[in-house]
Design an enzyme around this catalytic site. Structure first.
Site, PDB file in Angstrom:
ATOM      1  N   HIS A   1      -9.450   1.436   4.742  1.00 16.69           N
ATOM      2  CA  HIS A   1      -8.324   1.609   5.346  1.00 16.69           C
ATOM      3  C   HIS A   1      -8.394   2.604   6.620  1.00 16.69           C
ATOM      4  O   HIS A   1      -9.179   3.390   6.497  1.00 16.69           O
ATOM      5  CB  HIS A   1      -7.089   2.104   4.654  1.00 16.69           C
ATOM      6  CG  HIS A   1      -5.774   2.048   5.151  1.00 16.69           C
ATOM      7  ND1 HIS A   1      -5.314   2.970   5.984  1.00 16.69           N
ATOM      8  CD2 HIS A   1      -4.847   1.163   4.920  1.00 16.69           C
ATOM      9  CE1 HIS A   1      -4.063   2.660   6.595  1.00 16.69           C
ATOM     10  NE2 HIS A   1      -3.947   1.294   5.909  1.00 16.69           N
TER      11      HIS A   1
ATOM     12  N   GLU B   1      -5.639  -4.960  10.251  1.00 18.54           N
ATOM     13  CA  GLU B   1      -4.898  -3.828  10.466  1.00 18.54           C
ATOM     14  C   GLU B   1      -4.897  -3.266  11.746  1.00 18.54           C
ATOM     15  O   GLU B   1      -5.573  -2.268  11.993  1.00 18.54           O
ATOM     16  CB  GLU B   1      -4.456  -2.861   9.473  1.00 18.54           C
ATOM     17  CG  GLU B   1      -4.310  -3.244   8.121  1.00 18.54           C
ATOM     18  CD  GLU B   1      -3.626  -2.253   7.167  1.00 18.54           C
ATOM     19  OE1 GLU B   1      -2.471  -2.610   6.580  1.00 18.54           O
ATOM     20  OE2 GLU B   1      -4.210  -1.168   7.021  1.00 18.54           O
TER      21      GLU B   1
ATOM     22  N   GLY C   1       2.648   2.127  11.033  1.00 18.66           N
ATOM     23  CA  GLY C   1       3.440   3.223  10.778  1.00 18.66           C
ATOM     24  C   GLY C   1       4.082   3.560  12.024  1.00 18.66           C
ATOM     25  O   GLY C   1       5.005   4.834  12.077  1.00 18.66           O
TER      26      GLY C   1
ATOM     27  N   GLU D   1      -6.685   4.896   7.878  1.00 18.82           N
ATOM     28  CA  GLU D   1      -6.365   6.286   7.790  1.00 18.82           C
ATOM     29  C   GLU D   1      -7.634   6.933   6.981  1.00 18.82           C
ATOM     30  O   GLU D   1      -8.058   8.130   7.242  1.00 18.82           O
ATOM     31  CB  GLU D   1      -5.230   6.392   6.766  1.00 18.82           C
ATOM     32  CG  GLU D   1      -3.711   6.016   7.605  1.00 18.82           C
ATOM     33  CD  GLU D   1      -2.883   5.287   6.533  1.00 18.82           C
ATOM     34  OE1 GLU D   1      -2.618   5.483   5.519  1.00 18.82           O
ATOM     35  OE2 GLU D   1      -1.762   4.911   7.405  1.00 18.82           O
TER      36      GLU D   1
ATOM     37  N   ASN E   1       0.873  -1.270  -0.004  1.00 17.26           N
ATOM     38  CA  ASN E   1      -0.232   0.078   0.026  1.00 17.26           C
ATOM     39  C   ASN E   1       0.900   1.133  -0.033  1.00 17.26           C
ATOM     40  O   ASN E   1       1.423   1.585   0.847  1.00 17.26           O
ATOM     41  CB  ASN E   1      -0.924   0.037   1.161  1.00 17.26           C
ATOM     42  CG  ASN E   1      -1.805   1.349   1.460  1.00 17.26           C
ATOM     43  OD1 ASN E   1      -1.804   2.085   0.108  1.00 17.26           O
ATOM     44  ND2 ASN E   1      -2.271   1.421   2.361  1.00 17.26           N
TER      45      ASN E   1
ATOM     46  N   LYS F   1      -0.053   4.083  -0.254  1.00 17.70           N
ATOM     47  CA  LYS F   1      -0.441   5.262   0.309  1.00 17.70           C
ATOM     48  C   LYS F   1      -0.140   6.457  -0.621  1.00 17.70           C
ATOM     49  O   LYS F   1      -0.212   6.559  -1.652  1.00 17.70           O
ATOM     50  CB  LYS F   1      -0.059   5.668   1.920  1.00 17.70           C
ATOM     51  CG  LYS F   1      -0.135   4.220   2.595  1.00 17.70           C
ATOM     52  CD  LYS F   1       0.162   4.545   4.145  1.00 17.70           C
ATOM     53  CE  LYS F   1      -0.225   3.122   4.616  1.00 17.70           C
ATOM     54  NZ  LYS F   1      -0.014   3.254   6.438  1.00 17.70           N
TER      55      LYS F   1
ATOM     56  N   SER G   1       3.167  -2.173  10.295  1.00 13.44           N
ATOM     57  CA  SER G   1       4.832  -2.228  10.583  1.00 13.44           C
ATOM     58  C   SER G   1       5.301  -3.650  10.363  1.00 13.44           C
ATOM     59  O   SER G   1       6.067  -4.309  10.858  1.00 13.44           O
ATOM     60  CB  SER G   1       5.168  -1.917  12.018  1.00 13.44           C
ATOM     61  OG  SER G   1       4.584  -0.572  12.215  1.00 13.44           O
TER      62      SER G   1
HETATM   63  P1  13P Z   1       2.968   0.114   7.663  1.00 13.24           P
HETATM   64  O1  13P Z   1       3.482  -1.051   6.992  1.00 13.24           O
HETATM   65  O2  13P Z   1       3.680   1.469   7.268  1.00 13.24           O
HETATM   66  O3  13P Z   1       2.933   0.364   9.166  1.00 13.24           O
HETATM   67  O4  13P Z   1       1.414   0.692   7.204  1.00 13.24           O
HETATM   68  C1  13P Z   1       0.686  -0.486   7.166  1.00 13.24           C
HETATM   69  C2  13P Z   1      -0.633  -0.220   6.426  1.00 13.24           C
HETATM   70  O5  13P Z   1      -1.359   0.658   6.798  1.00 13.24           O
HETATM   71  C3  13P Z   1      -0.849  -0.910   5.143  1.00 13.24           C
HETATM   72  O6  13P Z   1      -2.059  -0.455   4.611  1.00 13.24           O
END
Ligand code: 13P
Length: 248
Positions: free
Chosen positions: A94, A164, A170, A96, A9, A11, A210
């Protein structure tokens, strides 16, 4: 029996030119992968990355899709617009988007149905916050996200689910392999209740948060974990490829 699926992803990272560069670096590194390999890229990268992945085993995904077929929805992108460029997967709900853009289980549900109707494979994200985990609400939060977010779905194995935990995204804080496995087992059990045991046994459930080249092997060795949704570590070809080859 469930084919693992490793998805990056990106982002809001990589212009189209940078995206092509990254995917061109990824392709030779993952060409003999045993799992499904997907990159979920920003909308503006889709046309160029779509060309770049042609003839390879890297599949293309988007990071959101609107639920209407078309119309007055300024700033939104429809499923048909994604399909036109060979997009196969789309991340929906997601954390976010839930956190910053008002996404709810209801909008997740509408987007999921629109994606399926257009022939896209939704990667539906679920997960609890730190506060929810610490107050013992993980299972009840996931239960609602599954029941409401996936409402009206006839066969849950038509989608991919990404577990997740919000506190692991992150932050460099990964759920332990046991924690992730146990929570994914709960998600699968809930799917068996809501849908059917057979399709719950078939649905692929990823872990995300992560996940990196170092911890992927332990996570992927867990019987319930069928893949990863990778943020930060998907932005470097070598790191992403190391995760794709988790069993090496
Ligand atoms: P990270 O791997 O940067 O923690 O992000 C995970 C994520 O949100 C994947 O959609």
């Amino acid at each position: 029996m469930r084919k693992p699926i490793i998805a990056g992803n990106w982002k809001m990272n990589n212009t189209a030119a940078q995206g092509v560069e990254l995917v061109n670096a990824i392709k030779p590194l993952v060409k003999d992968a045993q799992c499904d390999v997907v990159v979920c890229v920003p909308f503006t990268d889709i046309p160029a990355v779509s060309e770049a992945v042609k003839g390879s085993n890297v599949h293309l995904g988007a990071q959101n899709v609107h639920f209407a077929e078309k119309g007055a929805y300024t700033g939104e992108i429809s499923a048909a617009m994604l399909k036109e460029f060979g997009v196969e997967y789309v991340i929906i709900g997601h954390s976010e988007r839930r956190q910053y853009f008002g996404e709810t289980d209801e909008t997740v549900n509408k987007r999921m149905h629109a994606a399926l109707a257009a022939g896209l494979i939704p990667i539906v994200c679920v997960g609890e916050s730190l506060e929810e985990r610490e107050s013992g609400k993980t299972e009840s939060v996931l239960d609602v996200q599954i029941r409401e977010g996936l409402k009206g779905l006839d066969d849950v194995s038509k989608i991919v689910i990404a577990y997740e935990p919000v506190w692991a995204i992150g932050t460099g804080k990964t759920a332990t392999a046991e924690q992730a496995n146990e929570t994914i087992a709960f998600i699968r059990k809930t799917c068996a209740e809501v849908f059917c045991p057979k399709c719950a046994g078939k649905v692929r459930i990823q872990y995300g948060g992560s996940m990196n080249a170092k911890n992927c092997k332990e996570l992927m060795a867990m019987p319930e974990i069928d893949g990863g949704l990778i943020g930060g570590a998907s932005l470097k070809a070598e790191d992403f490829s190391a995760i794709v080859h988790y069993d090496r």
